[in-house]
Design an enzyme around this catalytic site. Structure first.
Site, PDB file in Angstrom:
ATOM      1  N   HIS A   1      57.332  -5.011 -25.230  1.00 36.17           N
ATOM      2  CA  HIS A   1      55.321  -4.628 -25.631  1.00 36.17           C
ATOM      3  C   HIS A   1      55.868  -6.779 -24.619  1.00 36.17           C
ATOM      4  O   HIS A   1      54.271  -6.895 -24.501  1.00 36.17           O
ATOM      5  CB  HIS A   1      55.796  -5.948 -26.564  1.00 36.17           C
ATOM      6  CG  HIS A   1      55.423  -5.015 -28.203  1.00 36.17           C
ATOM      7  ND1 HIS A   1      55.749  -3.778 -28.651  1.00 36.17           N
ATOM      8  CD2 HIS A   1      53.648  -4.403 -28.168  1.00 36.17           C
ATOM      9  CE1 HIS A   1      55.167  -3.660 -29.659  1.00 36.17           C
ATOM     10  NE2 HIS A   1      53.824  -3.557 -29.066  1.00 36.17           N
ATOM     11  N   GLY A   2      56.544  -7.055 -24.193  1.00 37.05           N
ATOM     12  CA  GLY A   2      56.108  -8.118 -23.537  1.00 37.05           C
ATOM     13  C   GLY A   2      58.094  -8.592 -23.070  1.00 37.05           C
ATOM     14  O   GLY A   2      58.971  -9.284 -23.566  1.00 37.05           O
TER      15      GLY A   2
END
Lengths: 288, 511
Positions: B351-352
């Site tokens: 996700h990041g």
């Protein structure tokens, strides 16, 4: 072919329903006791006109009226920028006899606020000035209002009008005390105030228009939480720029209140602070 | 280009006549060019990356297939298009290197994960390495590159990887048409934020021209409107309240922060599932079927159920290409726990590039592990005290939702970390602010209008979702024209009255 007719019918139903709902909502807004509904409904005549952003809500009307015996009307709103304030004030001066006094918090010249301006779409059919302002600055929003009647009511201004349908907003004020933890951290917070020449021009126009009608215009800076005025950048620059543009003195109350219990947060005095502030303005003859 | 923009409206009004006005290869070209315009609208330079990635993965698929059946593949290449003939010759040449199928797959994975790692994680790892070196008293002399993250890279990379892996596993035949493969990778409804469509689920759908079908069109249109309701009316309306909470949590009371966190759980759900609804609806209007990506996740009674209802295309991807190859739950408890944790940690990192996302994954991994330990005991306790089924379900749903909220605090703070802020400090302030119970009353909440509007819309959403699952009607697939007319009209009125039309980007674009 029947499917195409179905979509034509859908369009007709959507447009008709939108217009009908728009009419119903407009009647609710018109019947509201909210300040702008009263402004455009012809029931806002006052001796003292008050103007500002959320800090202008500190001009606590019930207390001013109790102390001065004069009728007040407050045009202030959270984040109200001076260009919108100008449209509202000039509309007021067009529709009502000139008030004795106009009290303006000059931090309304801080910044423009397109989101709030879009909210005034709710009243733009009653004000050529608001309509022109929205059309010029937010053409898409303006067109949205033309396409959909419901869209004109898709904003917080409408929600407030609805919530004040049967209830006056004259006592609208931050009624709480600042949390101690937050109060202790004042040195860690800043407020980047902007000196906006365009908005100062708008203020100058308001002062000139009111002055031409014989209104006694007073400019003020409302109090900040003790120690926070130092954290607000360009406050003195704003004061000097406003004084130069309007030729009027600015009464600076930014450091006038020293009791933390007078505040709801760093920017806003609460009811107690507001009363102390009003007493100070009366003592200095800023208020009659 | 974002779905909730005027540009996209014009784009789609031009696209559909062209799409249904063409057939065969020409239609595929229309799809591909339109998809590249859609993607290039954001930053045309990154088109080269997606094109390169597409061509390479397609060729790796060809190469693996060549290893399996050299004669058959060579014959197909020689009888194919010029592109196929070129890559056929190239493959015949590299085939001489006698590389194993597995080695070719490793090349493919290295390329895909290399791109992903460089564009998404280079700065993250470089910063962390520099911090570690500084801890040792040495000041590193290198300068960190500020690399722009290409939109949707995580999505199309996973989509592309699934193709190569499936070809390697002999679960999917090699796709001879580069045009079709490129269109599958880039197809604009799902390109930047999913659902992650797998080649096995989609390529076969391109084998025939989809005729215009009013039923599919209407049903797709309903789904698109529903997606816009979620995104524009709910997610974007409550976003300012959430942003305010996480920007300066110390300035708000407990109730305000709690509402902010609850709102965030619905903001991210409506933002992401709204995008998926629009993507699925658009695909349906084109005649295609995309996999479902969400199924009322906040009604999950366990975390394993949550992950079969939330971002289904990613969780099933991680299950099939990571969790099961790691051993899944086949090698005993400890191995299962380890595999759960590893899968969720990598899911978090996907996700990041921030530790807060990793921690979010860690929390979900822990929840899955704890569920395996505590779940059976809770069930036997519930049986022994004869807890009614409804109460049992309510307790389970509430527990899963509250723990999910805690994890969301870190996830939202991860976005602050990506913007240069201190994500863990923010999460700490939010959680301690809520736990302090100072200002735990509705009167202490600021912006009550936003709160009332938000809860009203969330209530409407939950009503429709409960109706969808519990009752016999489905708002998204209403067949009766009169009912459909009412539903479409209501959705359009709601959009006009509640929608936020700032053309805000979808949250998952940043991933």
């Amino acid at each position: 072919m029947k499917h195409i007719w179905w979509y034509v019918l859908l369009l007709a139903v959507v447009v008709a329903g939108d217009r009908l709902a728009g009419c119903a909502l407009k009647s609710q807004v018109s019947a509201s006791a909210f300040r702008y509904s009263r402004l455009y409904g012809g029931v806002a005549e006052a001796d003292i006109l008050l103007l500002g952003n959320s800090r202008g809500l500190t001009f606590y009307q019930p207390y001013i009226e109790e102390k001065t015996g004069l009728k007040t009307f407050n045009l202030s709103y959270n984040g109200l920028p001076m260009d919108v304030a100008k449209a509202l004030t000039l509309d007021y001066l067009d529709h009502y006899p000139a008030p004795k006094r106009l009290l303006i918090d000059i931090t309304t010249c801080d910044r423009t606020n397109d989101e709030l301006l879009a909210g005034f779409l709710t009243y733009s059919d009653q004000s050529f000035r608001l309509d022109t302002l929205i059309r010029g600055r937010l053409p898409r929003v303006w067109r949205g209002g033309q396409v959909s009647a419901l869209f004109r009511f898709n904003n917080e201004i409408f929600q407030r009008a609805l919530s004040h349908r049967r209830r006056s907003d004259a006592d609208w004020l931050l009624d709480r005390s600042i949390p101690p933890q937050l109060a202790a951290s004042v040195a860690q917070h800043n407020y980047p105030l902007e000196v906006h020449p365009y908005l100062i021009e708008q203020l100058r126009d308001v002062c000139a228009a009111a002055g031409a009608k014989g209104v006694d215009v007073r400019l003020v800076i409302s109090p900040y939480f003790p120690g926070f005025a130092e954290r607000v950048s360009h406050l003195d620059d704003l004061k000097k720029a406003v004084e130069a543009a309007t030729g009027l003195p600015v009464s600076d109350y930014s450091r006038a209140l020293s009791d933390p219990a007078d505040f709801g947060d760093f920017m806003h005095p609460n009811k107690k602070g507001s009363q102390a502030y009003i007493d100070l303005m009366r003592k200095d003859a800023v208020l009659p | 280009m974002v779905f909730n923009s005027l540009t996209f409206l014009i784009f789609i009004l031009l696209f559909f006549p062209l799409y249904f006005g063409t057939k065969g290869r020409m239609r595929t070209w229309v799809c591909l060019v339109a998809s590249y315009i859609f993607y290039g609208w954001w930053d045309w330079r990154f088109l080269s990356l997606i094109v390169f990635s597409t061509v390479m993965d397609w060729w790796f698929g060809l190469w693996i297939s060549y290893n399996d059946a050299p004669e058959e593949t060579r014959e197909r290449c020689e009888n194919g298009s010029l592109v196929l003939q070129f890559f056929g010759r190239l493959t015949r040449w590299v085939h001489g290197l006698q590389l194993q199928r597995r080695t070719i797959l490793v090349f493919s994975m290295a390329m895909n994960l290399g791109f992903l790692g460089f564009f998404k994680y280079f700065g993250f790892f470089a910063d962390n390495l520099a911090a570690m070196i500084r801890e040792m008293g040495i000041t590193p002399s290198w300068t960190t590159l500020h690399i722009i993250l290409p939109v949707g890279i995580s999505f199309y990379t996973f989509q592309s990887m699934s193709y190569t892996i499936d070809v390697y596993r002999r679960e999917l035949p090699w796709e001879p048409s580069l045009l079709k493969f490129a269109t599958f990778i880039a197809l604009f409804p799902q390109l930047v934020a999913g659902p992650i469509v797998r080649a096995a689920d989609f390529l076969y759908q391109m084998s025939e021209d989809k005729r215009f079908d009013w039923n599919r069109w209407n049903s797709g249109m309903g789904r698109v409107l529903w997606g816009f309701f979620k995104k524009i009316a709910i997610a974007d309306s409550i976003a300012p309240f959430v942003d305010q909470c996480f920007a300066a949590p110390e300035t708000f009371g407990s109730m305000h922060l709690l509402i902010g966190v609850v709102f965030y759980s619905f903001q991210i759900y409506c933002d992401f599932s709204g995008y998926s609804d629009i993507a699925i609806g658009l695909a349906r209007m084109m005649g295609y079927t995309f996999p479902e990506n969400f199924r009322t996740p906040y009604f999950s009674k366990s975390f394993s159920e949550f992950w079969t209802r939330w971002h289904i295309s990613l969780s099933s991807w991680l299950r099939d290409y990571l969790y099961i190859p790691l051993g899944g739950n086949r090698n005993g408890k400890l191995s299962t726990y380890k595999n759960n944790m590893l899968t969720m940690l990598l899911g978090g990192l996907w996700h990041g590039a921030n530790w807060a996302f990793v921690f979010w994954g860690f929390l979900h991994g822990m929840y899955l592990v704890l569920q395996r330990i505590v779940g059976p005991r809770w069930r036997s306790l519930a049986r022994s005290i004869r807890l009614p089924r409804l109460a049992d379900d309510a307790v389970s749903i509430f527990t899963v939702y509250v723990l999910t909220l805690v994890a969301w605090v870190f996830f939202r703070s991860g976005s602050i970390g990506l913007a240069g802020g201190d994500s863990f400090a923010t999460a700490g302030k939010v959680l301690s602010g809520i736990a302090s119970l100072e200002g735990f009353s509705f009167s202490a909440v600021i912006n009550k209008f936003q709160v009332i509007k938000g809860f009203l819309l969330i209530g409407a959403l939950l009503f429709v979702e409960i109706s969808n699952t519990r009752m016999r009607w489905n708002v998204r697939q209403v067949e009766q024209p009169a009912l459909r007319l009412i539903l479409f009209s209501v959705l359009l009125w709601v959009l006009a009255f509640f929608g936020s039309f700032g053309a805000n980007a979808f949250i998952y674009f940043q991933f």
